[in-house]
Design an enzyme around this catalytic site. Structure first.
Site, short mmCIF file in Angstrom:
data_model
loop_
_atom_site.label_atom_id
_atom_site.label_comp_id
_atom_site.label_asym_id
_atom_site.label_seq_id
_atom_site.Cartn_x
_atom_site.Cartn_y
_atom_site.Cartn_z
N LYS A 1 15.69 -9.37 10.55
CA LYS A 1 16.25 -9.20 9.22
C LYS A 1 17.41 -10.18 8.97
CE LYS A 1 13.32 -6.19 7.83
NZ LYS A 1 12.34 -6.52 6.77
N ALA B 1 0.80 -1.23 0.00
CA ALA B 1 0.00 0.00 0.00
C ALA B 1 0.83 1.28 0.00
CB ALA B 1 -0.94 0.02 1.20
N TYR C 1 14.64 -5.84 15.52
CA TYR C 1 14.52 -5.64 14.07
C TYR C 1 15.71 -6.28 13.37
CZ TYR C 1 14.15 -3.09 9.63
OH TYR C 1 14.05 -2.76 8.30
N SER D 1 17.35 -6.14 4.89
CA SER D 1 17.85 -4.78 5.17
C SER D 1 19.36 -4.87 5.32
CB SER D 1 17.23 -4.28 6.49
OG SER D 1 17.96 -3.18 7.02
N CYS E 1 -5.19 -8.03 3.97
CA CYS E 1 -4.86 -9.16 4.84
C CYS E 1 -3.62 -8.82 5.66
CB CYS E 1 -4.59 -10.43 4.02
SG CYS E 1 -3.09 -10.37 3.05
N VAL F 1 -0.06 -10.44 7.18
CA VAL F 1 0.87 -11.56 6.98
C VAL F 1 1.02 -12.36 8.27
CG1 VAL F 1 2.16 -10.39 5.13
CG2 VAL F 1 2.94 -10.19 7.51
N1 NAI Z 1 12.51 2.26 4.80
C1 NAI Z 1 13.71 1.77 5.05
O1 NAI Z 1 14.65 2.50 5.45
C2 NAI Z 1 13.99 0.32 4.88
C3 NAI Z 1 12.95 -0.61 4.86
N2 NAI Z 1 13.26 -1.94 4.76
C4 NAI Z 1 12.21 -2.94 4.75
O2 NAI Z 1 11.35 -2.70 3.64
C5 NAI Z 1 10.04 -3.22 3.92
C6 NAI Z 1 9.00 -2.15 3.63
O3 NAI Z 1 9.26 -1.09 4.50
P1 NAI Z 1 8.83 0.42 4.17
O4 NAI Z 1 8.19 0.48 2.84
O5 NAI Z 1 9.99 1.29 4.47
O6 NAI Z 1 7.75 0.65 5.33
P2 NAI Z 1 6.31 1.33 5.30
O7 NAI Z 1 5.91 1.37 6.74
O8 NAI Z 1 6.32 2.56 4.49
O9 NAI Z 1 5.40 0.25 4.53
C7 NAI Z 1 5.16 -1.01 5.09
C8 NAI Z 1 3.86 -1.54 4.54
O10 NAI Z 1 3.64 -2.83 5.10
C9 NAI Z 1 2.31 -2.89 5.58
N3 NAI Z 1 2.20 -3.83 6.70
C10 NAI Z 1 2.67 -3.67 7.95
N4 NAI Z 1 2.34 -4.72 8.71
C11 NAI Z 1 1.66 -5.58 7.91
C12 NAI Z 1 1.06 -6.85 8.11
N5 NAI Z 1 1.05 -7.44 9.31
N6 NAI Z 1 0.46 -7.45 7.06
C13 NAI Z 1 0.42 -6.84 5.85
N7 NAI Z 1 0.96 -5.63 5.59
C14 NAI Z 1 1.57 -5.02 6.63
C15 NAI Z 1 1.97 -1.47 6.02
O11 NAI Z 1 0.58 -1.27 6.07
C16 NAI Z 1 2.66 -0.67 4.93
O12 NAI Z 1 1.82 -0.45 3.84
C17 NAI Z 1 10.09 -3.65 5.39
O13 NAI Z 1 10.27 -5.06 5.45
C18 NAI Z 1 11.30 -2.94 5.94
O14 NAI Z 1 11.88 -3.62 7.04
C19 NAI Z 1 14.57 -2.39 4.65
C20 NAI Z 1 15.59 -1.50 4.65
C21 NAI Z 1 15.39 -0.08 4.75
C1 LIG Z 2 15.42 0.73 13.03
C2 LIG Z 2 15.05 1.45 11.79
C3 LIG Z 2 15.25 0.61 10.55
C4 LIG Z 2 14.87 1.39 9.32
C5 LIG Z 2 14.90 0.55 8.12
C6 LIG Z 2 16.19 -0.16 7.88
O1 LIG Z 2 16.20 -1.36 7.80
C7 LIG Z 2 17.41 0.63 7.74
C8 LIG Z 2 18.65 0.06 7.74
C9 LIG Z 2 19.78 0.93 7.41
C10 LIG Z 2 21.05 0.75 7.73
C11 LIG Z 2 21.58 -0.26 8.64
C12 LIG Z 2 22.93 -0.28 8.84
C13 LIG Z 2 23.56 -1.19 9.78
C14 LIG Z 2 24.89 -1.03 9.99
C15 LIG Z 2 25.57 -1.89 11.01
O2 LIG Z 2 25.60 -3.21 10.58
C16 LIG Z 2 27.02 -1.45 11.28
O3 LIG Z 2 27.82 -2.14 10.35
C17 LIG Z 2 27.26 0.01 11.03
C18 LIG Z 2 28.55 0.43 11.76
C19 LIG Z 2 28.95 1.82 11.30
C20 LIG Z 2 29.89 1.68 10.13
O4 LIG Z 2 29.81 2.50 9.22
O5 LIG Z 2 30.71 0.71 10.13
#
Ligand code: NAI
Ligand SMILES: CCCCCC(=O)/C=C/C=C\C=C\C=C\[C@@H](O)[C@@H](O)CCCC(=O)O
Length: 294
Positions: A189, A48, A185, A172, A97, A99
């Site tokens: 991941k 969404a 978290y 992630s 739904c 997950v």
């Molecule tokens: N935004 C970021 O910095 C990063 C995000 N991710 C991962 O990317 C994926 C998407 O995250 P974003 O788009 O950033 O978040 P977001 O919060 O913008 O979107 C997440 C979506 O998942 C839906 N959702 C949440 N719980 C749910 C459930 N139980 N069942 C079905 N749908 C559900 C929400 O309604 C929303 O539409 C996540 O797995 C997140 O961990 C990974 C790395 C970085």
């Molecule tokens: C808790 C909020 C999560 C938001 C979504 C998400 O998954 C974002 C992840 C982004 C970056 C994560 C980086 C993790 C880094 C560590 O593993 C460590 O290596 C970093 C140490 C600093 C360095 O530069 O070495």
């Protein structure tokens, strides 16, 4: 208006609104026929908004039909209306739904196959950050990905009469290294990475015909980032709010479109199975995991 998504589409893409004349509609139809994912059926969880919306859009732009799964019914309806206008009402299916529910997710997968005639691409994307209610975080981020992967294989693996295909599980950078401000978290991941790599090996040995890969983005510009500094979701680690903000500044924030373009690589590169694609501001690269000695 012609908009070329040159970095992703194999051919120019014609944006087509409902008010456009016949010839342009015909061109749009012919363009869709020629696209890399024409005739493919995809399912995206958490579609969404955020990254899931970006993944769904790039799949549509490359010719696929997409089942949009999300717990947010209102947000899903808004997105469905926008996609109907852009791509036509028959290209997407909205299924509300969670997950967290085996019954709801199983029903959503079945409705997808019943509606579109099969399943080729699954993106287990839905995820949250909640160090307070950590059981919920595990239930969605890890259990939800396991559930979605198993249901995908039930429909996709060739021994079940499926067409094969690809599963992309969204992890992630925190699935590859510790994010000290969010240990639960991080654990979920890391779990997605370990589970997906093992399933990819199993799929290869059992000849399921299904590739399973991981997407490991850095910080991306979605509403999830508010969780970094929210009392409700940071829990006992709110005292590390400053550290989280500094990390976000150090790593930078990716555009959703950049993450989506790299998602498409995992979908279309048939040489990739069991691989993790890191996406960072400086670019994307595949992870080289340590080799264990026999
Ligand atoms: N935004 C970021 O910095 C990063 C995000 N991710 C991962 O990317 C994926 C998407 O995250 P974003 O788009 O950033 O978040 P977001 O919060 O913008 O979107 C997440 C979506 O998942 C839906 N959702 C949440 N719980 C749910 C459930 N139980 N069942 C079905 N749908 C559900 C929400 O309604 C929303 O539409 C996540 O797995 C997140 O961990 C990974 C790395 C970085
Ligand atoms: C808790 C909020 C999560 C938001 C979504 C998400 O998954 C974002 C992840 C982004 C970056 C994560 C980086 C993790 C880094 C560590 O593993 C460590 O290596 C970093 C140490 C600093 C360095 O530069 O070495």
């Amino acid at each position: 208006m012609i908009c070329t998504y040159s970095r992703c589409l194999l051919i120019p893409f014609v944006k087509c609104s409902s008010s456009v004349s016949g010839p342009v509609r015909l061109l749009s139809y012919l363009t869709t026929l020629m696209m890399a994912l024409h005739g493919k059926v995809a399912l995206v969880t958490g579609a969404a908004q955020g990254l899931g919306k970006g993944f769904s859009e790039i799949l549509l732009q490359n010719g696929a039909k997409v089942a949009l799964l999300d717990v947010n019914e209102k947000g899903g309806k808004v997105l469905k209306a926008a996609f109907d206008k852009e791509y036509g009402p028959d290209r997407t299916l909205l299924l509300t739904c969670t997950v967290e529910s085996e019954e709801q997710l199983k029903d959503a997968f079945q409705k997808t196959v019943d509606t579109f005639g099969g399943l080729d691409i699954v993106c287990n994307n839905a995820g949250i950050v909640n160090e307070n209610n950590w059981e919920k975080c595990v239930s969605i981020n890890l259990n939800g990905v396991v559930r979605g992967t198993y249901l995908a294989l039930q429909h996709m693996k060739k021994e079940n009469g499926g067409r094969g295909g690809v599963i992309v599980n969204v992890s992630s950078l925190a699935g590859l290294g510790p994010l000290l401000t969010a240990p639960i978290y991080t654990a979920t991941k890391h779990g997605v990475v370990g589970f997906s790599r093992a399933m990819a090996d199993a799929s290869s040995v059992c000849d399921y015909g299904v590739r399973i890969n991981m997407l490991c983005p850095s910080f991306a510009d979605t509403s999830l980032l508010t969780c970094l500094t929210s009392d409700e979701t940071a829990g006992q680690f709110i005292s590390l709010r400053g550290v989280a903000e500094k990390m976000k500044d150090q790593f930078g924030v990716l555009e959703v479109s950049v993450v989506a373009e790299n998602f498409l690589k995992l979908v279309t590169d048939e040489s990739r199975n069991g691989e993790a694609l890191m996406v960072q501001m400086q670019g994307a690269s595949y992870v080289t995991f340590p080799k264990m000695s026999a």
